[in-house]
Scaffold this active site. Structure first.
Site, PDB file in Angstrom:
ATOM      1  CB  SER A  15      -0.784   0.142   1.131  1.00 57.09           C
ATOM      2  OG  SER A  15      -0.119   0.075   2.298  1.00 57.09           O
ATOM      3  CE  LYS A  41      -7.373   0.241   0.345  1.00 49.95           C
ATOM      4  NZ  LYS A  41      -7.728   1.331   1.172  1.00 49.95           N
ATOM      5  CG  HIS A  56      -3.639  -1.017  -2.496  1.00 46.77           C
ATOM      6  ND1 HIS A  56      -4.232   0.200  -2.286  1.00 46.77           N
ATOM      7  CD2 HIS A  56      -3.461  -1.564  -0.873  1.00 46.77           C
ATOM      8  CE1 HIS A  56      -4.251   0.781  -0.933  1.00 46.77           C
ATOM      9  NE2 HIS A  56      -3.713  -0.252  -0.278  1.00 46.77           N
TER      10      HIS A  56
HETATM   11  C1  LIG Z   1      -3.083  -3.433   2.115  1.00 52.42           C
HETATM   12  C2  LIG Z   1      -4.782  -2.773   2.938  1.00 52.42           C
HETATM   13  N1  LIG Z   1      -5.355  -3.866   3.431  1.00 52.42           N
HETATM   14  C3  LIG Z   1      -6.432  -3.440   4.161  1.00 52.42           C
HETATM   15  C4  LIG Z   1      -7.022  -2.136   4.147  1.00 52.42           C
HETATM   16  C5  LIG Z   1      -8.111  -1.872   5.267  1.00 52.42           C
HETATM   17  O1  LIG Z   1      -9.212  -1.783   4.214  1.00 52.42           O
HETATM   18  P1  LIG Z   1     -10.190  -0.671   4.669  1.00 52.42           P
HETATM   19  O2  LIG Z   1     -10.067   0.712   4.132  1.00 52.42           O
HETATM   20  O3  LIG Z   1     -11.487  -1.169   3.598  1.00 52.42           O
HETATM   21  O4  LIG Z   1     -10.774  -0.993   6.068  1.00 52.42           O
HETATM   22  C6  LIG Z   1      -6.280  -1.502   3.344  1.00 52.42           C
HETATM   23  C7  LIG Z   1      -6.788   0.214   3.368  1.00 52.42           C
HETATM   24  O5  LIG Z   1      -6.506   1.195   4.054  1.00 52.42           O
HETATM   25  C8  LIG Z   1      -4.942  -1.473   2.931  1.00 52.42           C
HETATM   26  O6  LIG Z   1      -4.186  -0.770   2.297  1.00 52.42           O
END
Ligand SMILES: Cc1ncc(COP(=O)(O)O)c(C=O)c1O
Length: 384
Positions: free
Chosen positions: A178, A235, A206
């Site tokens: 991320s 996303k 992502h």
């Molecule tokens: C790699 C990753 N996993 C999980 C999440 C968590 O997802 P959410 O924003 O839907 O809670 C994110 C986002 O922030 C992320 O970048």
């Protein structure tokens, strides 16, 4: 009880340059946004495919409110389950090519609820050092032995698995990282997992909707099948919520055991409808094609300007290093009308501050070239 310690802690956070403040945008997540009465180019949104403002996505959300109302009214296992949720889970399973899927109220909930449900005392989790915080928290909740492996280091994973006397073993990795935009070496991870009988879980937050021939994610990109496919609806899928896709027994088990699934209200109907329509559009129109064109143009501009770009995807960090330079560079870009976020510890390791830039399929050539002009100026000013 006195709460004086709060102001002391806050003062310390501020003295280290790590204080965080909310910034308020007054428009949707479009390539040009409004903040403080000024127009900005949005270069840091996770609305990668631009579907959060797609007319069909908006319409299906509105129609779902007309039919089901604004809130779910209960958790999925009590009163909160409607045919909307069933059909989204069927759609996700079909899209990911798995037997079944389960939807959580966020990606964060999906990670903590899945890892803690599957692993426990006596088990071992191998987790990449750059994995998302929700994976780290899921590992902590599980009480398993957690081994953090150097970024993408499959040799290290193999060494730990060979020496392990644990009961169950799980390897968990972001598919697309991320904060770095690089891709996990999934085929090698799956190969070593098969050799040592470990489970593989991939976080495709992502990658879903973007990577691979059918835009299904990291597995699709490499043509391999991890055991557990985690992803988020927040996303590229333009909504909120998270999911796990995998075999029927895994999903059945999570529906019975996962605490963040059981003890949390179901996603609201407009979220479910938006994600469902976003998947239809991805399958019908492949908006990622335009995103990949934009990535190529932007990356070329950055490389021509002298940046060393390691990213393989739409997440492209500009490395700034220390916290002071990170904050100053972010502020300068703000002055130049580019909306980005300076990323500091603890989100990234000390000394690895960065401006996290991201592209959207809806950015125009003009948006990208204006952004590149501003970035060049900042590079020169701060010697990046
Ligand atoms: C790699 C990753 N996993 C999980 C999440 C968590 O997802 P959410 O924003 O839907 O809670 C994110 C986002 O922030 C992320 O970048």
């Amino acid at each position: 009880m006195s709460m004086d310690w709060l102001s002391n802690e806050l003062a310390e956070i501020k003295s280290k340059g790590l204080y965080r403040e909310l910034r308020t945008i007054k428009t949707a997540q479009t390539p040009r946004i409004k903040k403080d009465g000024r127009e900005y180019i949005l270069l840091s949104s996770n609305n990668y495919l631009g579907l959060a403002t797609h007319p069909e996505v908006k319409r299906s959300s509105i129609e779902s409110i007309e039919k089901y109302g604004s809130g779910a009214g209960g958790s999925r296992l009590t009163t909160g389950n409607t045919d909307l949720y069933d059909s989204l889970e069927e759609k996700i399973a079909d899209f990911k090519g798995t037997e079944d899927a389960i939807v959580f109220s966020s990606g964060y909930m999906a990670n903590i609820g899945t890892i803690s449900a599957l692993m426990t005392n006596g088990d071992m989790i191998l987790s990449d050092e750059l994995n998302h915080a929700s994976i780290i928290d899921g590992c902590r909740l599980s009480r398993a032995d957690v081994k953090v492996f150097p970024h993408r280091d499959v040799t290290y994973i193999a060494k730990e698995l060979r020496a392990s006397k644990n009961n169950k073993k799980l390897i968990v990795t972001d598919g697309v990282f991320s904060m770095d935009g690089d891709i996990a070496p999934l085929p090698e991870i799956i190969e070593v997992a098969e050799k040592f009988d470990a489970i593989v879980m991939v976080d495709d937050a992502h990658a879903t909707g973007i990577l691979g021939e059918h835009c299904r994610g990291t597995g699709d990109y490499f043509n391999v099948e991890p055991d557990i496919n985690m992803g988020t609806l927040s996303k590229a899928l333009a909504s909120s919520g998270g999911y796990i896709a995998g075999n029927s027994e895994l999903i059945d088990y999570l529906r019975n055991i996962s605490r963040s699934f059981i003890f949390s209200t179901a996603l609201s109907p407009p979220d479910v409808a938006a994600a469902s329509t976003a998947i239809d559009i991805i399958r019908k129109e492949n908006p990622a094609r335009k995103l990949w064109e934009n990535i190529a143009i932007y990356k070329k501009g950055l490389i021509d300007a002298g940046f060393d770009i390691q990213s393989e995807t739409q997440i492209i960090p500009l490395i700034t290093g220390d916290t002071e330079t990170t904050l100053k560079a972010a502020l300068e870009l703000d002055k130049l009308g580019i909306f980005v976020q300076g990323i500091r510890p603890p989100t990234v390791p000390e000394g690895k501050g960065r401006i996290r830039t991201t592209l959207m399929a809806t950015h125009s050539r003009q948006d990208i070239s204006e952004a590149l002009i501003a970035i060049r100026k900042v590079k020169e000013k701060f010697n990046l």
